[in-house]
Design a protein around this motif. Structure first.
Motif, short mmCIF file in Angstrom:
data_model
loop_
_atom_site.label_atom_id
_atom_site.label_comp_id
_atom_site.label_asym_id
_atom_site.label_seq_id
_atom_site.Cartn_x
_atom_site.Cartn_y
_atom_site.Cartn_z
N SER A 1 10.64 16.35 6.53
CA SER A 1 12.03 16.78 7.71
C SER A 1 11.68 17.41 8.54
CB SER A 1 12.80 18.12 6.19
OG SER A 1 12.25 16.90 5.13
N LYS B 1 12.13 19.35 12.15
CA LYS B 1 13.15 19.12 12.92
C LYS B 1 13.00 19.21 14.80
CE LYS B 1 14.51 22.24 9.40
NZ LYS B 1 14.74 23.75 8.38
N PRO B 2 13.70 19.24 15.14
CA PRO B 2 13.41 19.58 16.86
C PRO B 2 12.44 20.72 17.29
CG PRO B 2 15.64 18.69 16.55
CD PRO B 2 15.37 18.54 15.43
N GLU B 3 13.02 21.98 16.64
CA GLU B 3 12.14 22.84 16.65
C GLU B 3 10.42 22.51 16.14
OE1 GLU B 3 15.18 22.88 15.67
OE2 GLU B 3 15.64 24.41 13.13
N THR C 1 9.00 20.33 17.71
CA THR C 1 7.94 19.97 18.58
C THR C 1 6.93 21.03 19.20
OG1 THR C 1 9.80 18.49 19.14
CG2 THR C 1 8.38 18.99 20.97
N GLN D 1 11.80 11.11 14.59
CA GLN D 1 13.12 11.10 15.06
C GLN D 1 13.32 12.11 13.56
OE1 GLN D 1 16.24 10.30 16.73
NE2 GLN D 1 14.32 8.88 17.68
N ALA D 2 14.57 13.36 13.69
CA ALA D 2 14.64 14.28 12.75
C ALA D 2 14.37 13.56 11.59
CB ALA D 2 15.90 15.14 13.24
N GLU D 3 14.22 14.43 10.23
CA GLU D 3 14.24 14.25 9.57
C GLU D 3 12.76 12.99 8.91
OE1 GLU D 3 15.84 16.29 6.87
OE2 GLU D 3 16.62 16.84 8.25
N SER E 1 12.72 14.35 18.17
CA SER E 1 14.11 13.61 18.53
C SER E 1 15.02 14.28 17.52
CB SER E 1 14.23 12.87 19.26
OG SER E 1 12.96 12.83 20.57
N SER E 2 15.93 14.86 18.00
CA SER E 2 17.32 15.30 17.45
C SER E 2 17.94 13.51 17.09
CB SER E 2 18.36 15.62 17.92
OG SER E 2 19.18 16.12 19.04
#
Length: 125
Positions: free
Chosen positions: A83, A85-87, A89, A12-14, A124-125
């Motif tokens: 930390s 982030k989805p970006e 990925t 998950q994000a973060e 994933s966000s």
């Protein structure tokens, strides 16, 4: 010489992940290590590079969140990713400039470029 990367996964994000990549075979010295990544539909981009362990550079997008480090005895490089982030990925690839034992004994210190197979990181966000 082979590079084997591991540590990818889905988070998950973060959250955080640590990638590792180990060089095996007739490895005398690893001149530099680098991590690249390639997101879907994107070009492969440099994420981080380390030459001596203290001489490191990062892509602007990961500065302050990712840390590259190397263990010369274990012939391994790590990428600590915090930390996330989805970006972030992407498929992550390790890269190394390696002097093998034969070249070292012959005094050839130019090194040869090797790549590991990618490891998928999904955030994933």
């Amino acid at each position: 010489v082979q590079l084997q990367a591991s540590g990818g996964g889905s988070v998950q994000a973060e959250e955080s992940l640590t990638l590792s990549c180990t060089a095996s075979g007739s490895v005398s010295r690893v001149k530099f290590w680098a991590w690249y990544r390639q997101g879907l539909g994107n070009q492969r981009e440099l994420v981080a590079i380390t030459r001596t362990g203290t001489d490191t550079n990062y892509a602007d997008s990961v500065k302050g969140r990712f840390t590259i480090s190397r263990d010369n005895v274990a012939k391994t490089v790590y990428l600590q990713m915090n930390s996330l982030k989805p970006e972030d990925t992407a498929v992550y690839y390790c890269n190394a400039d390696v002097i093998d034992n034969d070249d070292y004994d012959a005094g050839d210190f130019d090194g040869v470029d090797y790549w590991g197979k990618g490891t998928q990181v999904t955030v994933s966000s």
